[in-house]
Scaffold this active site. Structure first.
Site, mmCIF file in Angstrom:
data_model
loop_
_atom_site.group_PDB
_atom_site.id
_atom_site.type_symbol
_atom_site.label_atom_id
_atom_site.label_comp_id
_atom_site.label_asym_id
_atom_site.label_seq_id
_atom_site.Cartn_x
_atom_site.Cartn_y
_atom_site.Cartn_z
ATOM 1 N N CYS A 128 -7.886 3.447 8.773
ATOM 2 C CA CYS A 128 -9.811 3.078 8.092
ATOM 3 C C CYS A 128 -10.085 3.029 9.034
ATOM 4 O O CYS A 128 -10.354 2.170 10.150
ATOM 5 C CB CYS A 128 -9.317 1.502 7.288
ATOM 6 N N SER B 201 -7.655 -9.467 6.421
ATOM 7 C CA SER B 201 -7.388 -10.877 4.893
ATOM 8 C C SER B 201 -7.515 -12.042 5.118
ATOM 9 O O SER B 201 -7.550 -12.649 4.809
ATOM 10 C CB SER B 201 -6.420 -10.484 4.206
ATOM 11 N N GLU C 57 0.783 -0.818 0.051
ATOM 12 C CA GLU C 57 0.448 -0.314 -0.195
ATOM 13 C C GLU C 57 0.596 1.289 0.046
ATOM 14 O O GLU C 57 0.589 2.486 -0.452
ATOM 15 C CB GLU C 57 -0.739 -0.194 1.085
HETATM 16 S S1 SF4 Z 1 -11.328 -1.736 4.345
HETATM 17 FE FE1 SF4 Z 1 -9.763 -3.389 4.395
HETATM 18 S S2 SF4 Z 1 -8.211 -2.377 2.219
HETATM 19 FE FE2 SF4 Z 1 -9.893 -1.249 2.740
HETATM 20 S S3 SF4 Z 1 -8.140 0.462 3.626
HETATM 21 FE FE3 SF4 Z 1 -9.578 -0.213 5.442
HETATM 22 S S4 SF4 Z 1 -8.876 -2.552 6.132
HETATM 23 FE FE4 SF4 Z 1 -7.536 -1.326 4.141
#
Ligand code: SF4
Length: 286
Positions: A196, A268, A128
């Site tokens: 997030c 994940s 990322e």
């Molecule tokens: S939804 Fe998942 S992939 Fe998207 S920013 Fe949040 S943790 Fe990362």
């Protein structure tokens, strides 16, 4: 033994979206390729590969192939590479970049174009961050810091415009400390709260539940950054924290029959794997 399953468990929304896109392409009988691992979970990657997804390390491996679909992983890819891929007519690009990750790329691109230097709180080797860094205008200064100590390395004068942005899965408390210190150093700093919400909720839940259970089990890929972070948070509140990645790892768990076990997962980790592992724990402790 009693198992308490965390509320915020399994794929986050971004990973879920990416996997749904892959499954749709498979359903449409397209030849599906993934540039690098789509997510940090070996079991889920093996499942996708068994359905026909081919993982490539370099786009050179696509030379000569036609009518194929290439999936971009949840973490996104470098700007230059993305543009190169878009220019190739014979490849259909399906962008699995999480919309939150994409939004951060746009912030970095726009602000650096408009004169702001960029400080990123994140892990320099994380995909990322590798992608995010590539969106900084070449004429701007950019720093990736992973701790408060790293702030010493930043060579930007106090009056230059700066933005501060974080990797989406970093610990929120550490980011707050970094924000506070950088605000004292820079007169013209704009801070973006880019951690997030899904990861914040998981952090809060693991903190609360770790205090109440005898043992904490965290299911996630060995190279998953957010799984590692959950492990380190749980260890602050519980002395019996175990990180496992597959069903086989259950063999090494030592659970007493009268214990209460909290089960968590990284963002994940697929729900099907969590279910299998929980069933195995239940069977093994009967
Ligand atoms: S939804 Fe998942 S992939 Fe998207 S920013 Fe949040 S943790 Fe990362």
């Amino acid at each position: 033994m009693k198992i308490i399953l965390a509320k915020h468990i399994g794929f986050c929304k971004g990973v879920n979206r990416c996997i749904s896109l892959v499954e749709q392409e498979i359903k449409n009988k397209n030849k599906v390729y993934a540039l690098g691992e789509l997510l940090h979970n070996q079991q889920e990657m093996l499942r996708l590969e068994s359905l026909g997804v081919k993982v490539i390390k370099d786009i050179k491996e696509l030379n000569g192939l036609k009518d194929i679909t290439l999936i971009i992983r949840t973490h996104g890819i470098e700007k230059e590479l993305y543009q190169k891929l878009l220019s190739q007519d014979e490849i259909k690009i399906v962008d699995g970049t999480c919309p939150i990750v994409r939004k951060n790329q746009i912030i970095v691109e726009e602000y650096s174009k408009n004169g702001f230097n960029v400080i990123i709180y994140g892990d320099i080797d994380h995909p990322e961050i590798k992608a995010l860094v590539s969106y900084v205008s070449p004429e701007r200064k950019k720093y990736v810091i992973s701790s408060l100590e790293d702030i010493q390395k930043i060579d930007i004068s106090p009056f230059e415009p700066v933005i501060l942005i974080s990797q989406t899965t970093k610990p929120v408390n550490e980011y707050k400390k970094i924000c506070a210190l950088l605000k004292t150093k820079f007169k013209n700093i704009k801070v973006f709260n880019t951690i997030c919400k899904e990861t914040i909720l998981r952090e809060q839940e693991i903190e609360n539940l770790s205090k109440k259970v005898d043992m904490v089990i965290i299911i996630g890929g060995k190279n998953s950054a957010n799984t590692k972070k959950l492990v380190s948070i749980a260890k602050k509140y519980n002395d019996n924290v175990v990180s496992i990645s597959c069903e086989k790892d259950v063999e090494n768990l030592k659970i007493e029959k009268d214990e209460t076990v909290g089960v968590f997962s990284g963002a994940s980790t697929p729900k099907w794997l969590i279910q299998k592992i929980v069933e195995r724990i239940n069977n093994d402790t009967k």
